[in-house]
Enzyme design. Structure first.
Site, PDB file in Angstrom:
ATOM      1  N   ASN A   1      45.520  37.622  27.163  1.00  0.00           N
ATOM      2  CA  ASN A   1      45.756  36.744  28.306  1.00  0.00           C
ATOM      3  C   ASN A   1      45.839  35.309  27.769  1.00  0.00           C
ATOM      4  O   ASN A   1      44.818  34.716  27.430  1.00  0.00           O
ATOM      5  CB  ASN A   1      44.593  36.903  29.298  1.00  0.00           C
ATOM      6  CG  ASN A   1      44.670  35.924  30.445  1.00  0.00           C
ATOM      7  OD1 ASN A   1      45.674  35.235  30.638  1.00  0.00           O
ATOM      8  ND2 ASN A   1      43.589  35.855  31.226  1.00  0.00           N
TER       9      ASN A   1
ATOM     10  N   LYS B   1      46.595  32.682  29.312  1.00  0.00           N
ATOM     11  CA  LYS B   1      46.233  31.680  30.338  1.00  0.00           C
ATOM     12  C   LYS B   1      47.254  30.542  30.341  1.00  0.00           C
ATOM     13  O   LYS B   1      48.433  30.768  30.068  1.00  0.00           O
ATOM     14  CB  LYS B   1      44.796  31.198  30.142  1.00  0.00           C
ATOM     15  CG  LYS B   1      43.820  32.369  30.014  1.00  0.00           C
ATOM     16  CD  LYS B   1      42.374  31.981  30.123  1.00  0.00           C
ATOM     17  CE  LYS B   1      41.500  33.220  29.986  1.00  0.00           C
ATOM     18  NZ  LYS B   1      40.081  32.944  30.160  1.00  0.00           N
TER      19      LYS B   1
ATOM     20  N   HIS C   1      42.114  37.857  38.363  1.00  0.00           N
ATOM     21  CA  HIS C   1      41.315  37.232  37.303  1.00  0.00           C
ATOM     22  C   HIS C   1      40.295  36.289  37.947  1.00  0.00           C
ATOM     23  O   HIS C   1      40.592  35.613  38.935  1.00  0.00           O
ATOM     24  CB  HIS C   1      42.216  36.476  36.319  1.00  0.00           C
ATOM     25  CG  HIS C   1      41.480  36.051  35.093  1.00  0.00           C
ATOM     26  ND1 HIS C   1      40.655  34.950  35.094  1.00  0.00           N
ATOM     27  CD2 HIS C   1      41.398  36.591  33.853  1.00  0.00           C
ATOM     28  CE1 HIS C   1      40.106  34.841  33.889  1.00  0.00           C
ATOM     29  NE2 HIS C   1      40.540  35.818  33.116  1.00  0.00           N
TER      30      HIS C   1
ATOM     31  N   GLU D   1      39.302  33.455  37.199  1.00  0.00           N
ATOM     32  CA  GLU D   1      39.741  32.054  37.326  1.00  0.00           C
ATOM     33  C   GLU D   1      40.598  31.881  38.577  1.00  0.00           C
ATOM     34  O   GLU D   1      40.534  30.846  39.247  1.00  0.00           O
ATOM     35  CB  GLU D   1      40.494  31.628  36.060  1.00  0.00           C
ATOM     36  CG  GLU D   1      39.518  31.394  34.912  1.00  0.00           C
ATOM     37  CD  GLU D   1      40.088  31.681  33.535  1.00  0.00           C
ATOM     38  OE1 GLU D   1      41.312  31.750  33.379  1.00  0.00           O
ATOM     39  OE2 GLU D   1      39.278  31.849  32.600  1.00  0.00           O
TER      40      GLU D   1
ATOM     41  N   GLU E   1      35.270  41.910  33.555  1.00  0.00           N
ATOM     42  CA  GLU E   1      35.077  40.630  32.877  1.00  0.00           C
ATOM     43  C   GLU E   1      33.949  39.848  33.556  1.00  0.00           C
ATOM     44  O   GLU E   1      34.178  39.157  34.563  1.00  0.00           O
ATOM     45  CB  GLU E   1      36.368  39.803  32.953  1.00  0.00           C
ATOM     46  CG  GLU E   1      37.559  40.471  32.296  1.00  0.00           C
ATOM     47  CD  GLU E   1      38.611  39.444  31.898  1.00  0.00           C
ATOM     48  OE1 GLU E   1      38.973  39.412  30.720  1.00  0.00           O
ATOM     49  OE2 GLU E   1      39.042  38.655  32.756  1.00  0.00           O
TER      50      GLU E   1
ATOM     51  N   GLY F   1      35.148  32.859  28.044  1.00  0.00           N
ATOM     52  CA  GLY F   1      35.352  31.557  27.409  1.00  0.00           C
ATOM     53  C   GLY F   1      34.067  30.846  27.039  1.00  0.00           C
ATOM     54  O   GLY F   1      34.067  29.661  26.723  1.00  0.00           O
TER      55      GLY F   1
ATOM     56  N   SER G   1      34.927  36.754  25.924  1.00  0.00           N
ATOM     57  CA  SER G   1      34.541  36.351  24.558  1.00  0.00           C
ATOM     58  C   SER G   1      34.621  37.502  23.556  1.00  0.00           C
ATOM     59  O   SER G   1      33.822  37.569  22.618  1.00  0.00           O
ATOM     60  CB  SER G   1      33.147  35.721  24.552  1.00  0.00           C
ATOM     61  OG  SER G   1      33.149  34.549  25.340  1.00  0.00           O
TER      62      SER G   1
HETATM   63  P1  PGA Z   1      37.955  34.969  26.757  1.00  0.00           P
HETATM   64  O1  PGA Z   1      38.789  35.251  28.106  1.00  0.00           O
HETATM   65  O2  PGA Z   1      38.279  36.096  25.800  1.00  0.00           O
HETATM   66  O3  PGA Z   1      38.440  33.640  26.266  1.00  0.00           O
HETATM   67  O4  PGA Z   1      36.516  34.959  27.145  1.00  0.00           O
HETATM   68  C1  PGA Z   1      38.972  36.550  28.595  1.00  0.00           C
HETATM   69  C2  PGA Z   1      39.716  36.476  29.912  1.00  0.00           C
HETATM   70  O5  PGA Z   1      39.475  35.555  30.695  1.00  0.00           O
HETATM   71  O6  PGA Z   1      40.577  37.333  30.200  1.00  0.00           O
END
Ligand code: PGA
Length: 256
Positions: free
Chosen positions: A10, A12, A100, A102, A172, A178, A218
Protein backbone atom coordinates in the site's frame (compact mmCIF):
# COMPACT_ATOMS: atom_id res chain seq x y z
CA UNK A 1 -5.91 -25.97 4.21
CA UNK A 2 -3.34 -24.35 1.98
CA UNK A 3 -4.08 -20.83 0.84
CA UNK A 4 -1.87 -18.95 -1.59
CA UNK A 5 -0.23 -16.08 0.31
CA UNK A 6 -0.56 -12.47 -0.77
CA UNK A 7 1.99 -9.71 -0.32
CA UNK A 8 0.29 -6.39 -1.05
CA UNK A 9 2.05 -3.04 -0.97
CA UNK A 10 0.00 0.00 0.00
CA UNK A 11 1.95 3.00 -1.28
CA UNK A 12 -0.56 5.44 0.31
CA UNK A 13 -0.06 9.08 -0.83
CA UNK A 14 3.57 8.57 -1.79
CA UNK A 15 5.52 8.63 -5.05
CA UNK A 16 4.95 10.99 -7.94
CA UNK A 17 4.66 9.66 -11.49
CA UNK A 18 8.40 9.30 -12.13
CA UNK A 19 9.15 7.88 -8.69
CA UNK A 20 6.33 5.35 -9.05
CA UNK A 21 7.76 4.09 -12.34
CA UNK A 22 11.22 3.80 -10.81
CA UNK A 23 9.90 1.86 -7.81
CA UNK A 24 7.84 -0.49 -10.02
CA UNK A 25 10.85 -1.11 -12.26
CA UNK A 26 13.10 -1.75 -9.25
CA UNK A 27 10.59 -4.26 -7.86
CA UNK A 28 10.28 -5.96 -11.24
CA UNK A 29 14.07 -6.20 -11.62
CA UNK A 30 14.36 -7.95 -8.26
CA UNK A 31 11.48 -10.40 -8.84
CA UNK A 32 11.55 -13.88 -10.30
CA UNK A 33 8.33 -14.59 -12.19
CA UNK A 34 8.43 -18.18 -10.94
CA UNK A 35 7.72 -16.88 -7.42
CA UNK A 36 4.31 -15.69 -8.59
CA UNK A 37 3.15 -19.31 -8.80
CA UNK A 38 3.56 -19.44 -5.03
CA UNK A 39 2.60 -15.95 -3.88
CA UNK A 40 0.26 -13.29 -5.21
CA UNK A 41 2.01 -9.92 -5.33
CA UNK A 42 -0.10 -6.76 -5.49
CA UNK A 43 0.99 -3.13 -5.53
CA UNK A 44 -1.43 -0.32 -4.71
CA UNK A 45 -0.05 3.01 -5.93
CA UNK A 46 -1.95 6.31 -6.03
CA UNK A 47 -4.65 6.48 -8.74
CA UNK A 48 -2.61 8.47 -11.24
CA UNK A 49 0.27 6.01 -11.00
CA UNK A 50 -1.83 2.91 -11.71
CA UNK A 51 -1.44 2.96 -15.48
CA UNK A 52 2.31 3.69 -15.65
CA UNK A 53 3.03 1.09 -12.96
CA UNK A 54 0.93 -1.46 -14.86
CA UNK A 55 2.86 -0.68 -18.03
CA UNK A 56 6.19 -1.41 -16.31
CA UNK A 57 5.07 -4.86 -15.13
CA UNK A 58 3.40 -5.66 -18.46
CA UNK A 59 6.51 -4.71 -20.40
CA UNK A 60 8.56 -7.05 -18.20
CA UNK A 61 5.89 -9.78 -18.41
CA UNK A 62 5.93 -9.82 -14.63
CA UNK A 63 2.52 -10.79 -13.30
CA UNK A 64 2.55 -8.40 -10.35
CA UNK A 65 -1.07 -7.32 -9.89
CA UNK A 66 -2.45 -3.85 -9.45
CA UNK A 67 -4.65 -2.53 -6.65
CA UNK A 68 -6.25 0.83 -5.96
CA UNK A 69 -6.47 2.36 -2.48
CA UNK A 70 -10.09 3.46 -2.72
CA UNK A 71 -13.09 3.45 -5.06
CA UNK A 72 -16.60 4.89 -5.29
CA UNK A 73 -19.57 2.55 -5.37
CA UNK A 74 -21.44 4.36 -8.15
CA UNK A 75 -20.62 3.49 -11.75
CA UNK A 76 -20.45 7.05 -13.10
CA UNK A 77 -21.92 10.50 -12.66
CA UNK A 78 -21.68 13.69 -10.69
CA UNK A 79 -19.24 12.57 -7.98
CA UNK A 80 -16.44 15.11 -8.22
CA UNK A 81 -13.08 13.69 -7.25
CA UNK A 82 -14.18 10.07 -7.21
CA UNK A 83 -13.05 7.05 -9.25
CA UNK A 84 -15.30 4.14 -10.33
CA UNK A 85 -14.71 0.41 -10.53
CA UNK A 86 -15.02 0.60 -14.33
CA UNK A 87 -12.20 3.16 -14.53
CA UNK A 88 -9.99 0.94 -12.39
CA UNK A 89 -10.74 -2.19 -14.41
CA UNK A 90 -10.01 -0.26 -17.59
CA UNK A 91 -6.39 0.36 -16.53
CA UNK A 92 -5.87 -3.26 -15.52
CA UNK A 93 -6.53 -2.89 -11.82
CA UNK A 94 -8.06 -6.05 -10.29
CA UNK A 95 -7.77 -5.31 -6.57
CA UNK A 96 -8.83 -2.46 -4.30
CA UNK A 97 -8.25 -1.68 -0.64
CA UNK A 98 -11.44 -0.66 1.16
CA UNK A 99 -11.95 0.56 4.70
CA UNK A 100 -8.33 1.36 5.45
CA UNK A 101 -8.18 2.85 8.95
CA UNK A 102 -6.75 6.09 7.54
CA UNK A 103 -9.85 6.45 5.38
CA UNK A 104 -12.13 5.49 8.25
CA UNK A 105 -10.57 7.94 10.72
CA UNK A 106 -9.42 10.80 8.45
CA UNK A 107 -12.08 10.69 5.71
CA UNK A 108 -15.04 9.47 7.75
CA UNK A 109 -15.52 6.23 5.82
CA UNK A 110 -18.21 4.17 7.57
CA UNK A 111 -18.88 0.43 7.76
CA UNK A 112 -21.79 1.02 5.36
CA UNK A 113 -19.47 2.73 2.85
CA UNK A 114 -17.05 -0.18 3.11
CA UNK A 115 -19.88 -2.62 2.40
CA UNK A 116 -21.11 -0.59 -0.60
CA UNK A 117 -17.59 -0.37 -2.01
CA UNK A 118 -16.96 -4.10 -1.55
CA UNK A 119 -20.24 -4.91 -3.33
CA UNK A 120 -19.43 -2.55 -6.22
CA UNK A 121 -15.99 -4.15 -6.62
CA UNK A 122 -17.44 -7.65 -6.63
CA UNK A 123 -20.06 -6.61 -9.20
CA UNK A 124 -17.22 -5.34 -11.42
CA UNK A 125 -15.29 -8.61 -11.06
CA UNK A 126 -12.66 -7.03 -8.82
CA UNK A 127 -11.25 -8.26 -5.52
CA UNK A 128 -11.65 -6.12 -2.39
CA UNK A 129 -9.05 -6.08 0.37
CA UNK A 130 -11.27 -5.22 3.31
CA UNK A 131 -9.32 -3.60 6.14
CA UNK A 132 -10.39 -3.95 9.75
CA UNK A 133 -8.62 -3.12 12.98
CA UNK A 134 -8.99 -1.61 16.42
CA UNK A 135 -7.55 1.51 18.02
CA UNK A 136 -5.31 1.38 21.09
CA UNK A 137 -8.22 2.53 23.25
CA UNK A 138 -10.33 -0.42 22.10
CA UNK A 139 -7.44 -2.83 22.75
CA UNK A 140 -6.78 -1.33 26.16
CA UNK A 141 -10.44 -1.95 26.95
CA UNK A 142 -9.97 -5.56 25.76
CA UNK A 143 -12.82 -5.08 23.31
CA UNK A 144 -10.79 -5.76 20.17
CA UNK A 145 -12.40 -9.07 19.15
CA UNK A 146 -15.92 -7.71 19.41
CA UNK A 147 -14.96 -4.49 17.58
CA UNK A 148 -13.08 -6.10 14.69
CA UNK A 149 -15.57 -8.91 14.18
CA UNK A 150 -18.39 -6.34 14.02
CA UNK A 151 -16.44 -4.58 11.25
CA UNK A 152 -16.20 -7.90 9.40
CA UNK A 153 -19.94 -8.55 9.82
CA UNK A 154 -20.77 -5.09 8.48
CA UNK A 155 -18.36 -5.28 5.55
CA UNK A 156 -19.76 -8.60 4.31
CA UNK A 157 -23.46 -7.88 4.90
CA UNK A 158 -25.45 -9.11 1.91
CA UNK A 159 -22.41 -10.52 0.10
CA UNK A 160 -22.99 -14.17 -0.87
CA UNK A 161 -20.45 -16.88 -0.06
CA UNK A 162 -19.52 -17.43 -3.70
CA UNK A 163 -18.42 -13.78 -3.95
CA UNK A 164 -16.83 -13.62 -0.51
CA UNK A 165 -14.34 -16.32 -1.50
CA UNK A 166 -12.49 -13.87 -3.75
CA UNK A 167 -12.40 -11.19 -1.04
CA UNK A 168 -9.45 -10.67 1.27
CA UNK A 169 -9.56 -9.36 4.83
CA UNK A 170 -6.61 -7.38 6.19
CA UNK A 171 -6.32 -7.12 9.96
CA UNK A 172 -4.49 -3.91 10.71
CA UNK A 173 -4.45 -2.79 14.33
CA UNK A 174 -4.40 1.02 14.17
CA UNK A 175 -1.78 1.21 16.93
CA UNK A 176 0.63 -0.78 14.74
CA UNK A 177 0.25 1.20 11.51
CA UNK A 178 3.27 3.32 10.69
CA UNK A 179 4.34 3.26 14.33
CA UNK A 180 7.07 0.64 14.18
CA UNK A 181 5.11 -1.14 16.91
CA UNK A 182 4.00 -4.37 15.32
CA UNK A 183 1.52 -6.77 16.87
CA UNK A 184 3.21 -9.91 18.16
CA UNK A 185 2.67 -12.99 16.01
CA UNK A 186 0.44 -14.34 18.81
CA UNK A 187 -1.72 -11.19 18.95
CA UNK A 188 -2.04 -11.10 15.16
CA UNK A 189 -2.82 -14.81 14.93
CA UNK A 190 -5.45 -14.61 17.68
CA UNK A 191 -7.30 -11.88 15.81
CA UNK A 192 -6.96 -13.48 12.37
CA UNK A 193 -8.34 -16.72 13.86
CA UNK A 194 -11.25 -14.77 15.35
CA UNK A 195 -11.89 -13.18 11.94
CA UNK A 196 -11.94 -16.62 10.32
CA UNK A 197 -14.38 -17.87 12.95
CA UNK A 198 -16.59 -14.87 12.18
CA UNK A 199 -16.44 -15.64 8.45
CA UNK A 200 -17.36 -19.26 9.19
CA UNK A 201 -20.36 -18.03 11.21
CA UNK A 202 -21.47 -15.66 8.43
CA UNK A 203 -20.90 -18.25 5.68
CA UNK A 204 -19.62 -21.76 6.42
CA UNK A 205 -16.30 -23.31 7.38
CA UNK A 206 -15.36 -24.19 3.81
CA UNK A 207 -15.79 -20.61 2.63
CA UNK A 208 -13.91 -19.23 5.64
CA UNK A 209 -11.08 -21.69 5.06
CA UNK A 210 -10.69 -20.51 1.47
CA UNK A 211 -10.61 -16.80 2.29
CA UNK A 212 -7.25 -15.13 2.74
CA UNK A 213 -6.60 -13.00 5.82
CA UNK A 214 -3.61 -10.66 5.89
CA UNK A 215 -1.84 -8.88 8.71
CA UNK A 216 -0.79 -5.26 8.32
CA UNK A 217 0.95 -2.80 10.62
CA UNK A 218 4.71 -2.13 10.64
CA UNK A 219 5.42 -5.43 8.88
CA UNK A 220 8.98 -5.59 7.54
CA UNK A 221 11.54 -8.19 6.51
CA UNK A 222 12.73 -8.39 10.14
CA UNK A 223 9.41 -9.41 11.66
CA UNK A 224 7.63 -11.06 8.71
CA UNK A 225 8.79 -14.60 9.29
CA UNK A 226 7.09 -14.98 12.67
CA UNK A 227 3.87 -13.40 11.43
CA UNK A 228 3.69 -15.36 8.17
CA UNK A 229 4.31 -18.64 10.02
CA UNK A 230 0.94 -18.31 11.77
CA UNK A 231 -1.81 -20.64 10.65
CA UNK A 232 -4.41 -17.96 10.00
CA UNK A 233 -2.14 -15.27 8.52
CA UNK A 234 -2.04 -15.58 4.74
CA UNK A 235 0.22 -12.68 3.90
CA UNK A 236 0.70 -9.00 4.56
CA UNK A 237 -0.57 -5.56 3.67
CA UNK A 238 2.59 -3.50 3.77
CA UNK A 239 2.87 0.28 4.02
CA UNK A 240 6.27 1.81 4.76
CA UNK A 241 8.31 -1.27 3.81
CA UNK A 242 6.55 -1.39 0.41
CA UNK A 243 8.13 1.92 -0.60
CA UNK A 244 11.56 0.35 -0.87
CA UNK A 245 12.06 -2.29 -3.57
CA UNK A 246 14.59 -4.33 -1.57
CA UNK A 247 12.43 -4.62 1.53
CA UNK A 248 9.24 -5.24 -0.47
CA UNK A 249 10.84 -8.04 -2.47
CA UNK A 250 12.35 -9.47 0.74
CA UNK A 251 8.79 -9.67 2.06
CA UNK A 252 7.70 -11.48 -1.11
CA UNK A 253 10.56 -13.95 -0.55
CA UNK A 254 9.51 -14.41 3.08
CA UNK A 255 6.08 -15.53 1.88
CA UNK A 256 7.40 -18.14 -0.57
P1 PGA B 1 2.69 0.23 7.69
O1 PGA B 1 1.25 0.44 7.00
O2 PGA B 1 3.26 -1.05 7.13
O3 PGA B 1 3.49 1.43 7.29
O4 PGA B 1 2.45 0.16 9.16
C1 PGA B 1 0.40 -0.65 6.75
C2 PGA B 1 -0.91 -0.12 6.19
O5 PGA B 1 -1.37 0.94 6.62
O6 PGA B 1 -1.50 -0.75 5.29
Amino acid sequence: MSRKPIIAGNWKMNKNYGEAVVLAQSISNRMDDFWLNKVDVVVCPPFIDLKPVKTVFEFDRMDVELGAQNVHWEEAGAFTGEISTGMLKNVGCDWCIVGHSERRTLMGETNEDVNRKAKALIAAGMKPIVCVGESLAVRDAEAQDEFVCAQVDAAFAGIPAASAKSCVVAYEPIWAIGTGRTATPEQAEAMCAAIRTTLARIYDQETADQMRILYGGSMNPGNAEGLLAQENIDGGLIGGAALDADSFVDLVKAAL
